[in-house]
Design a protein around this motif. Structure first.
Motif, short mmCIF file in Angstrom:
data_model
loop_
_atom_site.label_atom_id
_atom_site.label_comp_id
_atom_site.label_asym_id
_atom_site.label_seq_id
_atom_site.Cartn_x
_atom_site.Cartn_y
_atom_site.Cartn_z
N THR A 92 -32.00 -43.06 44.26
CA THR A 92 -33.07 -43.53 43.37
C THR A 92 -33.84 -42.34 42.84
O THR A 92 -33.94 -41.30 43.50
CB THR A 92 -34.03 -44.49 44.10
OG1 THR A 92 -34.60 -43.80 45.23
CG2 THR A 92 -33.31 -45.74 44.58
N ARG A 149 -32.08 -40.30 48.59
CA ARG A 149 -31.05 -41.16 49.14
C ARG A 149 -31.43 -41.54 50.57
O ARG A 149 -32.18 -40.83 51.24
CB ARG A 149 -29.68 -40.46 49.13
CG ARG A 149 -29.17 -40.12 47.73
CD ARG A 149 -27.86 -39.34 47.80
NE ARG A 149 -27.28 -39.13 46.49
CZ ARG A 149 -27.61 -38.14 45.65
NH1 ARG A 149 -28.53 -37.27 46.02
NH2 ARG A 149 -27.04 -38.03 44.47
N THR A 150 -30.82 -42.62 51.05
CA THR A 150 -31.10 -43.13 52.39
C THR A 150 -30.20 -42.43 53.40
O THR A 150 -28.98 -42.27 53.17
CB THR A 150 -30.89 -44.64 52.47
OG1 THR A 150 -31.73 -45.27 51.50
CG2 THR A 150 -31.22 -45.17 53.86
N THR A 192 -27.16 -45.06 47.49
CA THR A 192 -28.56 -45.49 47.56
C THR A 192 -29.48 -44.58 46.77
O THR A 192 -30.69 -44.56 47.01
CB THR A 192 -29.02 -45.54 49.03
OG1 THR A 192 -28.94 -44.23 49.60
CG2 THR A 192 -28.18 -46.53 49.84
N ASN A 242 -26.42 -41.61 52.26
CA ASN A 242 -25.58 -42.58 51.56
C ASN A 242 -25.64 -42.33 50.06
O ASN A 242 -26.70 -42.47 49.44
CB ASN A 242 -26.08 -44.00 51.88
CG ASN A 242 -25.12 -45.07 51.39
OD1 ASN A 242 -24.35 -44.84 50.47
ND2 ASN A 242 -25.17 -46.25 52.02
#
Length: 477
Positions: free
Chosen positions: A258, A266-267, A256, A253
């Motif tokens: 960071t 990311r997730t 997301t 994703n």
């Protein structure tokens, strides 16, 4: 059997004697010019690959075609191949090209202009070196193509040349279930000329003549493309099938992200299905999908991830039409004038891998021009030739989507408001998979005009010939 027959010939009485001699001088002392003239009969009898008059100019002595064009087909619209030859040792494609004495080039680089219908050509004159001050304007030679005039009898011609490879065997690598791409073309045309007559009102015999010629060309050159398109599931945001190929195909994703030290984390999207992460396919992307066909190929080059899953025949097509007309008027026995007008339109389409306006390009070349030529014989030793001519070329190329408002695909209105012309906005992909671009780069437009005023006053004075006059040209690029 072998037969021997002895025939006795006796000397008869000489009642009449006729002596005919024809000695061609080894050196032409009348002029320093060197060149060759191909007559209309020679143009009709000699073989031609494409029926372009300039194709014959390449075969004149002293003419050397560039290697890549020496054996190529020379059709009426193959301008760069037709004129790419050297004359008398000059640079290739640096020659003066004339049609009925008028400059016939479609840009400042001397690219050949209008190509008259071959059956309408009276002669092709090639001058490797001309000592005539009325010719030149270049470091190369001169090619002057003259067209036919009408006569007191009506004459015409009809021609058709066809080539097709549809009877050939299927190539070994042709995909199963697909048709054999065919190279084919039709080249057709006709001419007609004679005296201008209006029943019960006017008879132009010996006075007024016309000549008209038409030529058309319709051809297709096959090309095949194997490329990649999204599957039906991928168009809805479902990429789950890729996970079976390994973790390298896991999607993440993008919203997301960071920072984690020097890396961005990311997730993962659950199951590689966008909706599982609250994501969706953009409406503009959905509008583009309407123009992208579904996969139709699974062959040796198709990869497990679905790359190379689309096969298409995307031929290059040529459509060409030309018209030319001429009027000759014998004002008096000592004053003759002719008017000539011509126009051709050539359209080339190619690279349309999707079979719609989202891919491929089209190029268009429009050539037109004309001549007014007057010859006035003032005396047996004095005559004046005056000529006014013009030519114009229009070269345009566009994506097939030209005229499509981006707003119809969901783009913001400011894109349309600030566009000089409409087209589907171009998308290109840098991924290693061979994904074709959507639409194409912006096209271009180029125009070139030539206007010429030419006059030549010729006086024979004893053993001398005096010639004087202007050649004034206006080139607008």
């Amino acid at each position: 059997q072998t037969v021997t027959e002895n025939v006795v010939l006796e000397v008869g009485a000489a009642n009449q004697s006729i002596t005919v001699s024809a000695d061609a001088p080894l050196v032409d002392t009348a002029t320093a010019s060197t060149g060759q003239v191909l007559t209309s009969d020679e143009l009709a009898d000699l073989p031609s690959n494409g029926r372009s008059p300039l194709g014959f100019a390449r075969n004149a002595y002293g003419a050397v075609a560039k290697g890549k064009h020496s054996q190529s087909q020379t059709r009426p619209f193959d301008n760069s191949a037709a004129d790419d030859f050297s004359l008398g040792g000059g640079n290739s494609a640096s020659n003066e090209l004339l049609l009925n004495g008028v400059p016939n080039m479609q840009d400042s680089s001397r690219l050949a202009g209008f190509s008259p219908q071959l059956d309408a050509v009276d002669a092709v004159r090639v001058d490797e070196f001309s000592a005539n001050a009325a010719q030149g304007d270049t470091s190369g030679g001169t090619v002057n193509i003259t067209t036919k005039a009408g006569t007191n009898q009506y004459h015409g011609s009809i021609s058709e040349y066809y080539y097709g490879s549809f009877l050939s065997a299927k190539p070994y690598f042709t995909a199963a279930g697909t048709n054999v791409p065919s190279t084919h073309y039709n080249q057709f045309g006709g001419t007609i000329g004679g005296p201008v007559r209006v029943p019960h009102l006017f008879n132009g015999r010996n006075k007024l003549f016309f000549f008209y010629a038409f030529e058309g060309y319709s051809g297709s050159l096959p090309a095949t493309t194997i490329t990649s398109v999204p599957t039906a599931a991928e168009r809805t945001g479902d990429f789950s099938a890729l996970l079976a190929l390994g973790p390298a195909y896991q999607l993440y994703n993008p919203f997301t992200a960071t920072q984690s030290g020097t890396q961005v984390v990311r997730t993962a999207i659950p199951g590689n299905v966008l909706s599982n992460a609250g994501l969706h396919v953009n409406p503009i992307a959905q509008a583009y999908f309407k123009y992208i066909p579904l996969p139709n190929y699974n062959g040796p080059s198709t990869k497990p991830d679905g790359s190379n899953n689309y096969f298409v025949n995307d031929p290059t097509t040529n459509n060409y039409k030309s018209h030319q007309g001429r009027i000759d008027y014998n004002v008096t026995n000592s004053n003759k004038i002719f008017f000539e007008l011509h126009r051709s339109n050539s359209v080339v389409t190619q690279s349309n891998v999707f079979g719609n306006k989202a891919s491929g390009t089209n190029g268009r070349v429009v050539l037109w021009g004309g001549t007014v030529d007057d010859v006035q014989n003032m005396s047996p030793t004095l005559y004046l030739n005056t000529r006014l001519g013009f030519s114009r070329s229009e070269n345009t190329s566009n994506p097939n989507s030209i005229g499509t408002d981006p707003a119809t695909l969901g783009f913001p209105s400011y894109i349309s408001t600030n566009s000089l012309s409409y087209a589907i906005p171009r998308l290109t992909f840098s991924d290693s998979a061979p994904i074709p671009s959507i639409s194409s780069a912006p096209g271009n437009r180029a125009y070139f005009d030539t206007i010429q005023f030419f006059a030549s006053l010729n006086k024979t004075w004893g053993h001398h010939t005096i010639k004087i006059g202007p050649d004034i040209r206006l080139n607008k690029n």
